[in-house]
Motif scaffolding. Structure first.
Motif, PDB file in Angstrom:
ATOM      1  N   ILE A 302       0.860  -1.185   0.000  1.00 15.07           N
ATOM      2  CA  ILE A 302       0.000   0.000   0.000  1.00 15.07           C
ATOM      3  C   ILE A 302       0.890   1.226   0.000  1.00 15.07           C
ATOM      4  O   ILE A 302       1.747   1.379   0.881  1.00 15.07           O
ATOM      5  N   ASP A 303       0.710   2.083  -1.003  1.00 16.59           N
ATOM      6  CA  ASP A 303       1.556   3.279  -1.157  1.00 16.59           C
ATOM      7  C   ASP A 303       3.040   2.922  -1.125  1.00 16.59           C
ATOM      8  O   ASP A 303       3.850   3.650  -0.544  1.00 16.59           O
ATOM      9  N   GLY A 304       3.388   1.776  -1.689  1.00 21.76           N
ATOM     10  CA  GLY A 304       4.776   1.343  -1.752  1.00 21.76           C
ATOM     11  C   GLY A 304       5.282   0.648  -0.507  1.00 21.76           C
ATOM     12  O   GLY A 304       6.392   0.108  -0.499  1.00 21.76           O
ATOM     13  N   ALA A 305       4.487   0.641   0.588  1.00 21.23           N
ATOM     14  CA  ALA A 305       4.891  -0.034   1.830  1.00 21.23           C
ATOM     15  C   ALA A 305       4.506  -1.503   1.757  1.00 21.23           C
ATOM     16  O   ALA A 305       3.361  -1.843   1.449  1.00 21.23           O
ATOM     17  N   THR A 306       5.460  -2.378   2.039  1.00 22.30           N
ATOM     18  CA  THR A 306       5.225  -3.821   1.956  1.00 22.30           C
ATOM     19  C   THR A 306       4.181  -4.273   2.964  1.00 22.30           C
ATOM     20  O   THR A 306       4.225  -3.893   4.134  1.00 22.30           O
ATOM     21  N   ILE A 307       3.244  -5.099   2.510  1.00 17.82           N
ATOM     22  CA  ILE A 307       2.216  -5.673   3.377  1.00 17.82           C
ATOM     23  C   ILE A 307       2.496  -7.168   3.510  1.00 17.82           C
ATOM     24  O   ILE A 307       2.399  -7.921   2.539  1.00 17.82           O
ATOM     25  N   ALA A 310      -2.342  -9.657   7.365  1.00 22.11           N
ATOM     26  CA  ALA A 310      -3.508  -8.911   7.832  1.00 22.11           C
ATOM     27  C   ALA A 310      -3.127  -7.842   8.852  1.00 22.11           C
ATOM     28  O   ALA A 310      -3.678  -6.739   8.848  1.00 22.11           O
ATOM     29  N   GLY A 311      -2.179  -8.167   9.744  1.00 21.14           N
ATOM     30  CA  GLY A 311      -1.755  -7.197  10.751  1.00 21.14           C
ATOM     31  C   GLY A 311      -1.153  -5.956  10.125  1.00 21.14           C
ATOM     32  O   GLY A 311      -1.435  -4.828  10.536  1.00 21.14           O
ATOM     33  N   ASP A 312      -0.297  -6.154   9.116  1.00 22.86           N
ATOM     34  CA  ASP A 312       0.306  -5.022   8.406  1.00 22.86           C
ATOM     35  C   ASP A 312      -0.763  -4.183   7.716  1.00 22.86           C
ATOM     36  O   ASP A 312      -0.688  -2.951   7.689  1.00 22.86           O
ATOM     37  N   LEU A 313      -1.753  -4.840   7.125  1.00 31.01           N
ATOM     38  CA  LEU A 313      -2.822  -4.119   6.432  1.00 31.01           C
ATOM     39  C   LEU A 313      -3.563  -3.209   7.401  1.00 31.01           C
ATOM     40  O   LEU A 313      -3.812  -2.042   7.100  1.00 31.01           O
ATOM     41  N   VAL A 314      -3.889  -3.721   8.583  1.00 32.10           N
ATOM     42  CA  VAL A 314      -4.581  -2.920   9.597  1.00 32.10           C
ATOM     43  C   VAL A 314      -3.730  -1.736  10.018  1.00 32.10           C
ATOM     44  O   VAL A 314      -4.202  -0.601  10.113  1.00 32.10           O
ATOM     45  N   ARG A 315      -2.441  -1.977  10.274  1.00 30.01           N
ATOM     46  CA  ARG A 315      -1.570  -0.904  10.770  1.00 30.01           C
ATOM     47  C   ARG A 315      -1.331   0.171   9.721  1.00 30.01           C
ATOM     48  O   ARG A 315      -1.196   1.352  10.055  1.00 30.01           O
ATOM     49  N   HIS A 316      -1.264  -0.205   8.445  1.00 31.22           N
ATOM     50  CA  HIS A 316      -0.994   0.791   7.405  1.00 31.22           C
ATOM     51  C   HIS A 316      -2.227   1.596   7.022  1.00 31.22           C
ATOM     52  O   HIS A 316      -2.109   2.646   6.394  1.00 31.22           O
ATOM     53  N   LEU A 317      -3.408   1.112   7.404  1.00 32.16           N
ATOM     54  CA  LEU A 317      -4.619   1.898   7.174  1.00 32.16           C
ATOM     55  C   LEU A 317      -4.827   2.821   8.375  1.00 32.16           C
ATOM     56  O   LEU A 317      -5.783   2.705   9.136  1.00 32.16           O
ATOM     57  N   ASP A 318      -3.894   3.760   8.540  1.00 36.56           N
ATOM     58  CA  ASP A 318      -3.928   4.652   9.685  1.00 36.56           C
ATOM     59  C   ASP A 318      -4.603   5.976   9.319  1.00 36.56           C
ATOM     60  O   ASP A 318      -5.118   6.157   8.207  1.00 36.56           O
ATOM     61  N   ALA A 319      -4.592   6.902  10.266  1.00 41.56           N
ATOM     62  CA  ALA A 319      -5.299   8.170  10.084  1.00 41.56           C
ATOM     63  C   ALA A 319      -4.759   8.975   8.905  1.00 41.56           C
ATOM     64  O   ALA A 319      -5.508   9.726   8.268  1.00 41.56           O
ATOM     65  N   GLU A 320      -3.478   8.827   8.591  1.00 41.39           N
ATOM     66  CA  GLU A 320      -2.877   9.613   7.519  1.00 41.39           C
ATOM     67  C   GLU A 320      -3.456   9.268   6.141  1.00 41.39           C
ATOM     68  O   GLU A 320      -3.371  10.071   5.209  1.00 41.39           O
ATOM     69  N   LYS A 321      -4.063   8.106   6.018  1.00 44.43           N
ATOM     70  CA  LYS A 321      -4.589   7.690   4.709  1.00 44.43           C
ATOM     71  C   LYS A 321      -6.075   7.993   4.531  1.00 44.43           C
ATOM     72  O   LYS A 321      -6.652   7.694   3.480  1.00 44.43           O
ATOM     73  N   ILE A 322      -6.686   8.586   5.550  1.00 40.68           N
ATOM     74  CA  ILE A 322      -8.104   8.918   5.440  1.00 40.68           C
ATOM     75  C   ILE A 322      -8.301  10.011   4.398  1.00 40.68           C
ATOM     76  O   ILE A 322      -7.631  11.053   4.420  1.00 40.68           O
ATOM     77  N   VAL A 325      -5.949   9.446  -1.710  1.00 37.73           N
ATOM     78  CA  VAL A 325      -5.863   8.361  -2.683  1.00 37.73           C
ATOM     79  C   VAL A 325      -4.553   7.596  -2.486  1.00 37.73           C
ATOM     80  O   VAL A 325      -3.476   8.194  -2.407  1.00 37.73           O
ATOM     81  N   CYS A 326      -4.648   6.269  -2.390  1.00 38.68           N
ATOM     82  CA  CYS A 326      -3.488   5.409  -2.158  1.00 38.68           C
ATOM     83  C   CYS A 326      -3.390   4.357  -3.264  1.00 38.68           C
ATOM     84  O   CYS A 326      -4.414   3.884  -3.776  1.00 38.68           O
ATOM     85  N   SER A 327      -2.168   3.992  -3.571  1.00 36.82           N
ATOM     86  CA  SER A 327      -1.960   2.887  -4.512  1.00 36.82           C
ATOM     87  C   SER A 327      -1.987   1.573  -3.750  1.00 36.82           C
ATOM     88  O   SER A 327      -1.478   1.485  -2.631  1.00 36.82           O
ATOM     89  N   VAL A 328      -2.589   0.549  -4.347  1.00 36.41           N
ATOM     90  CA  VAL A 328      -2.639  -0.782  -3.749  1.00 36.41           C
ATOM     91  C   VAL A 328      -2.140  -1.788  -4.775  1.00 36.41           C
ATOM     92  O   VAL A 328      -2.739  -1.949  -5.845  1.00 36.41           O
ATOM     93  N   ASP A 329      -1.021  -2.434  -4.475  1.00 36.57           N
ATOM     94  CA  ASP A 329      -0.481  -3.488  -5.336  1.00 36.57           C
ATOM     95  C   ASP A 329      -0.975  -4.836  -4.826  1.00 36.57           C
ATOM     96  O   ASP A 329      -0.919  -5.105  -3.620  1.00 36.57           O
ATOM     97  N   PHE A 330      -1.439  -5.680  -5.754  1.00 30.29           N
ATOM     98  CA  PHE A 330      -2.002  -6.959  -5.342  1.00 30.29           C
ATOM     99  C   PHE A 330      -1.771  -8.011  -6.419  1.00 30.29           C
ATOM    100  O   PHE A 330      -1.445  -7.691  -7.579  1.00 30.29           O
TER     101      PHE A 330
END
Length: 348
Positions: A302-307, A310-322, A325-330
């Motif tokens: 997410i936004d270039g940060a490695t996921i 599930a724990g990483d996904l929760v932590r990276h969806l923080d207040a700064e991303k509210i 627009v973010c990029s999501v690689d999948f």
């Protein structure tokens, strides 16, 4: 019938000789004391490790007695200090709706504390002691470095028995556990260190003397199946409560689980990670659904940060991303893709 003997025993005999009963009777007794001595060394090493952990972390563990507005007792549980000025980590289900607590330390002192905030989604809460004093603290370790089978020690106040210690191992990592509000807590540690009512909120400590989990639940009726919230999650929640009084989270409308990536697929796409976040649910009409994500996709960044899960996904969806627009690689089957998502603030 030829005499049976332990081949590990050493004899000074000619090749033509075979050990007789007299030789065996002289040699055999030396094996038992040697084996017993080795066992004592192993047991002493284990005991010393547990004792050292308790000596280091034990003084930071406290008992919390929660009070209602009318002053009546509303519940009790465990917690531990993470700052010398009296920040106490515990469970959200321990503090409930209480706004104040009485904190008892290992040396018998009692203090008043106010609840700074709670996060039902992770079953974590933070309190601060109001009196001016200095307290022993526990260090939060890196739960991502844990391995199954690793020694862990749980410290708390089960069933009202203060400063109780149990030891066990890490049984599994990356578990999901339903919280009291029905949402899933991700990246949970499973352990067989015995927990009982009152252990909730206490620390789960590694052999390095670092807190790698916050004890939270047991499966009633099962033997030795207990859970702790990972310290990496606790660090995130503590920071959010200190800054905002609550945990602000970006919302993309998915459920996820940690998923190991096939090595050939990771190499093909030049991914350095071994796992990602598998989408187990995509909410109809949510941000992820509108972006084109589907159940079965595996988010790897997410936004270039490695996921990594599930724990990483929760932590990276923080207040700064509210509302940003973010990029999501999948990964979808064997293909790597990218979409753009505008997370909203999660409510409720």
């Amino acid at each position: 019938m030829p005499a049976m003997y332990d081949h590990s025993l050493q004899f000074s005999l000619d090749e033509s000789e075979s050990p007789g009963e007299e030789a065996l009777s002289r040699a055999a007794p030396t094996a038992a004391p040697e084996k017993a001595a080795q066992e004592r060394v192993l047991l002493d090493a284990y005991s010393n490790a547990v004792t050292a952990i308790v000596d280091e972390v034990g003084p930071s563990v406290v008992r919390l007695d929660l009070r209602r507005d009318d002053g009546k007792l509303a519940g009790a549980g465990s917690g531990f200090m993470v700052s010398p000025d009296g920040l106490v980590v515990t469970n959200a289900h321990v503090v409930g709706a209480a706004r104040t607590a009485e904190v008892s330390t290992l040396d018998g002192r009692k203090f008043s504390a106010r609840i700074l905030g709670r996060d039902a989604d992770t079953d974590l809460a933070l309190a601060r002691i109001e009196e001016d004093a200095t307290f022993p603290t526990a260090k939060l370790g890196d739960s991502k470095a844990l391995r199954r089978g690793q020694l862990v020690v749980a410290i708390g106040n089960p069933l009202g028995f203060d400063a109780s210690v149990t030891a066990g191992i890490v049984s599994a990592l990356g578990r999901s556990l339903s919280s009291n509000n029905g949402r899933m807590i991700e990246d949970v540690i499973q352990t067989d260190a015995a927990l009982n009512p009152g252990n909730s909120g206490g620390p789960l400590v590694s052999s390095l003397g670092e807190v790698i989990g916050v004890n939270t639940a047991v499966i009633r009726g099962a033997q030795g199946i207990c859970f702790a919230i990972a310290s990496s999650t606790a660090q995130f929640v503590i920071g959010e409560i200190i800054r905002h009084g609550r945990v602000r989270r970006a919302y993309i409308g998915v459920g996820a689980a940690t998923h190991v990536l096939p090595r050939r697929l990771a190499l093909h796409h030049e991914l350095t990670q071994a796992s990602g976040a598998l989408l187990t649910h995509v909410e109809n009409g949510g941000p992820s659904d509108r972006s084109g994500l589907m159940t079965g996709d595996v988010i790897v960044a997410i936004d270039g940060a490695t996921i990594l899960g599930a724990g990483d996904l929760v932590r990276h969806l923080d207040a700064e991303k509210i509302n940003r627009v973010c990029s999501v690689d999948f990964l979808r089957r064997s293909e790597k893709r990218r979409v753009w998502i505008a997370p909203t603030e999660r409510r409720g």
